[in-house]
Motif scaffolding. Structure first.
Motif, PDB file in Angstrom:
ATOM      1  N   PHE A  34       0.875  -1.241   0.014  1.00  0.00           N
ATOM      2  CA  PHE A  34      -0.233   0.104   0.381  1.00  0.00           C
ATOM      3  C   PHE A  34       1.038   1.147  -0.144  1.00  0.00           C
ATOM      4  CE2 PHE A  34      -4.230  -1.593   1.498  1.00  0.00           C
ATOM      5  CZ  PHE A  34      -5.006  -1.593   0.566  1.00  0.00           C
ATOM      6  N   ARG A  35       2.231   1.260   0.629  1.00  0.00           N
ATOM      7  CA  ARG A  35       3.078   1.977   0.641  1.00  0.00           C
ATOM      8  C   ARG A  35       3.395   2.897  -0.199  1.00  0.00           C
ATOM      9  NH1 ARG A  35       5.411   0.416   6.369  1.00  0.00           N
ATOM     10  NH2 ARG A  35       3.890   0.571   7.500  1.00  0.00           N
ATOM     11  N   ARG A  36       3.605   1.379  -1.382  1.00  0.00           N
ATOM     12  CA  ARG A  36       4.439   1.620  -2.471  1.00  0.00           C
ATOM     13  C   ARG A  36       4.231   1.767  -4.260  1.00  0.00           C
ATOM     14  NH1 ARG A  36       9.387   3.388  -0.568  1.00  0.00           N
ATOM     15  NH2 ARG A  36      10.298   1.274   0.245  1.00  0.00           N
ATOM     16  N   SER A  37       3.033   1.981  -3.794  1.00  0.00           N
ATOM     17  CA  SER A  37       1.356   2.129  -4.750  1.00  0.00           C
ATOM     18  C   SER A  37       1.041   3.108  -4.581  1.00  0.00           C
ATOM     19  CB  SER A  37       0.839   0.758  -5.097  1.00  0.00           C
ATOM     20  OG  SER A  37      -0.359   0.676  -3.387  1.00  0.00           O
ATOM     21  N   SER A  38       0.029   3.695  -5.628  1.00  0.00           N
ATOM     22  CA  SER A  38       0.130   5.017  -5.588  1.00  0.00           C
ATOM     23  C   SER A  38      -1.664   4.642  -7.236  1.00  0.00           C
ATOM     24  CB  SER A  38       0.301   6.230  -5.526  1.00  0.00           C
ATOM     25  OG  SER A  38       0.551   6.025  -7.546  1.00  0.00           O
ATOM     26  N   GLY A  39      -2.176   5.521  -6.645  1.00  0.00           N
ATOM     27  CA  GLY A  39      -3.631   5.628  -7.743  1.00  0.00           C
ATOM     28  C   GLY A  39      -3.897   4.344  -8.476  1.00  0.00           C
ATOM     29  N   ARG A  40      -4.622   4.152  -9.929  1.00  0.00           N
ATOM     30  CA  ARG A  40      -5.216   2.984  -9.871  1.00  0.00           C
ATOM     31  C   ARG A  40      -4.593   1.345  -9.112  1.00  0.00           C
ATOM     32  NH1 ARG A  40      -6.299   1.058 -16.288  1.00  0.00           N
ATOM     33  NH2 ARG A  40      -7.668  -0.746 -15.445  1.00  0.00           N
ATOM     34  N   TRP A  41      -3.531   1.625  -9.404  1.00  0.00           N
ATOM     35  CA  TRP A  41      -2.784  -0.196  -9.067  1.00  0.00           C
ATOM     36  C   TRP A  41      -3.823   0.070  -7.372  1.00  0.00           C
ATOM     37  CZ3 TRP A  41      -1.139  -4.523  -9.602  1.00  0.00           C
ATOM     38  CH2 TRP A  41      -1.342  -4.711  -8.814  1.00  0.00           C
ATOM     39  N   LYS A  42      -2.700   1.412  -6.778  1.00  0.00           N
ATOM     40  CA  LYS A  42      -3.937   1.072  -4.863  1.00  0.00           C
ATOM     41  C   LYS A  42      -5.070   0.382  -4.825  1.00  0.00           C
ATOM     42  CE  LYS A  42      -3.159   3.424  -1.131  1.00  0.00           C
ATOM     43  NZ  LYS A  42      -2.124   4.325  -0.648  1.00  0.00           N
ATOM     44  N   ARG A  43      -5.984   0.880  -5.904  1.00  0.00           N
ATOM     45  CA  ARG A  43      -7.895   0.244  -6.110  1.00  0.00           C
ATOM     46  C   ARG A  43      -7.659  -0.550  -6.421  1.00  0.00           C
ATOM     47  NH1 ARG A  43      -7.816   4.989  -8.592  1.00  0.00           N
ATOM     48  NH2 ARG A  43      -8.534   4.592 -10.276  1.00  0.00           N
ATOM     49  N   ILE A  44      -6.904  -1.368  -7.339  1.00  0.00           N
ATOM     50  CA  ILE A  44      -7.214  -2.559  -7.996  1.00  0.00           C
ATOM     51  C   ILE A  44      -6.066  -3.827  -6.881  1.00  0.00           C
ATOM     52  CG2 ILE A  44      -5.932  -4.300  -9.402  1.00  0.00           C
ATOM     53  CD1 ILE A  44      -5.485  -2.184 -11.606  1.00  0.00           C
ATOM     54  N   LEU A  45      -5.193  -3.612  -6.009  1.00  0.00           N
ATOM     55  CA  LEU A  45      -4.717  -4.181  -4.491  1.00  0.00           C
ATOM     56  C   LEU A  45      -5.550  -3.980  -3.771  1.00  0.00           C
ATOM     57  CD1 LEU A  45      -1.766  -5.416  -3.630  1.00  0.00           C
ATOM     58  CD2 LEU A  45      -1.291  -2.835  -2.844  1.00  0.00           C
ATOM     59  N   HIS A  46      -6.365  -3.046  -3.447  1.00  0.00           N
ATOM     60  CA  HIS A  46      -7.199  -2.784  -2.303  1.00  0.00           C
ATOM     61  C   HIS A  46      -8.297  -4.501  -2.980  1.00  0.00           C
ATOM     62  CE1 HIS A  46     -10.082  -0.764   0.911  1.00  0.00           C
ATOM     63  NE2 HIS A  46      -9.442  -1.720   0.853  1.00  0.00           N
ATOM     64  N   PHE A  47      -8.430  -4.020  -4.018  1.00  0.00           N
ATOM     65  CA  PHE A  47      -9.462  -4.619  -4.634  1.00  0.00           C
ATOM     66  C   PHE A  47      -8.736  -6.225  -4.580  1.00  0.00           C
ATOM     67  CE2 PHE A  47     -12.089  -7.715  -7.575  1.00  0.00           C
ATOM     68  CZ  PHE A  47     -12.747  -7.836  -7.464  1.00  0.00           C
ATOM     69  N   LEU A  48      -8.306  -6.920  -4.877  1.00  0.00           N
ATOM     70  CA  LEU A  48      -7.474  -8.370  -4.796  1.00  0.00           C
ATOM     71  C   LEU A  48      -7.464  -8.555  -3.074  1.00  0.00           C
ATOM     72  CD1 LEU A  48      -4.682  -8.040  -7.307  1.00  0.00           C
ATOM     73  CD2 LEU A  48      -6.709  -9.243  -7.492  1.00  0.00           C
ATOM     74  N   ILE A  49      -6.642  -7.802  -2.140  1.00  0.00           N
ATOM     75  CA  ILE A  49      -6.462  -8.182  -0.843  1.00  0.00           C
ATOM     76  C   ILE A  49      -7.822  -8.449  -0.639  1.00  0.00           C
ATOM     77  CG2 ILE A  49      -5.615  -7.257   0.832  1.00  0.00           C
ATOM     78  CD1 ILE A  49      -3.942  -5.445   0.332  1.00  0.00           C
ATOM     79  N   THR A  50      -9.343  -7.746  -1.119  1.00  0.00           N
ATOM     80  CA  THR A  50     -10.851  -8.081   0.062  1.00  0.00           C
ATOM     81  C   THR A  50     -10.955  -9.322  -1.168  1.00  0.00           C
ATOM     82  OG1 THR A  50     -10.919  -5.411   0.283  1.00  0.00           O
ATOM     83  CG2 THR A  50     -12.471  -6.728  -0.066  1.00  0.00           C
TER      84      THR A  50
END
Length: 118
Positions: A34-50
């Motif tokens: 989360f600290r290393r990502s931003s923007g669209r990648w952060k939203r995708i990462l949050h969705f995948l984690i969930t």
């Protein structure tokens, strides 16, 4: 009976602590991403984690219900008035509420530990 009761209460407390952790987004292993990502990648990462968390918790519900059902006639040693399934029921109940918390965190993200981290 007190030691057995304490052990069972601790199991229930841990499962409800997991609910709070999912609501706050406190999955320690993904903080760095989360600290290393931003923007669209952060939203995708949050969705995948969930998605992965909900899949794991759904599995926990499935097998938790199974083991709770199988142990419904067993008695807890030292506390003959409670069936063993009371302890095992913490798994599906806690996982159910953790799914709600994980989805709530996805819809309304809270990552306050990331903002206060030094």
């Amino acid at each position: 009976w007190s030691e057995v009761l304490i052990r069972m209460v601790i199991i229930w407390m841990v499962m409800f602590g997991v609910v709070g952790a999912f609501r706050e987004g406190a999955q320690v292993s993904v903080d760095l991403m989360f600290r290393r990502s931003s923007g669209r990648w952060k939203r995708i990462l949050h969705f995948l984690i969930t998605l992965v968390a909900v899949a794991f918790l759904a599995t926990l519900i499935w097998y938790g219900i199974d083991i709770t059902w199988r142990t419904r006639f067993q008695q807890i040693g030292g506390m003959e008035f409670l069936p063993m399934s009371v302890g095992y029921a913490a798994l599906p109940v806690g996982a159910f509420f953790a799914i709600i918390s994980a989805i709530a965190n996805y819809l309304d993200p809270r990552h306050s530990e990331l903002e206060t981290q030094q």
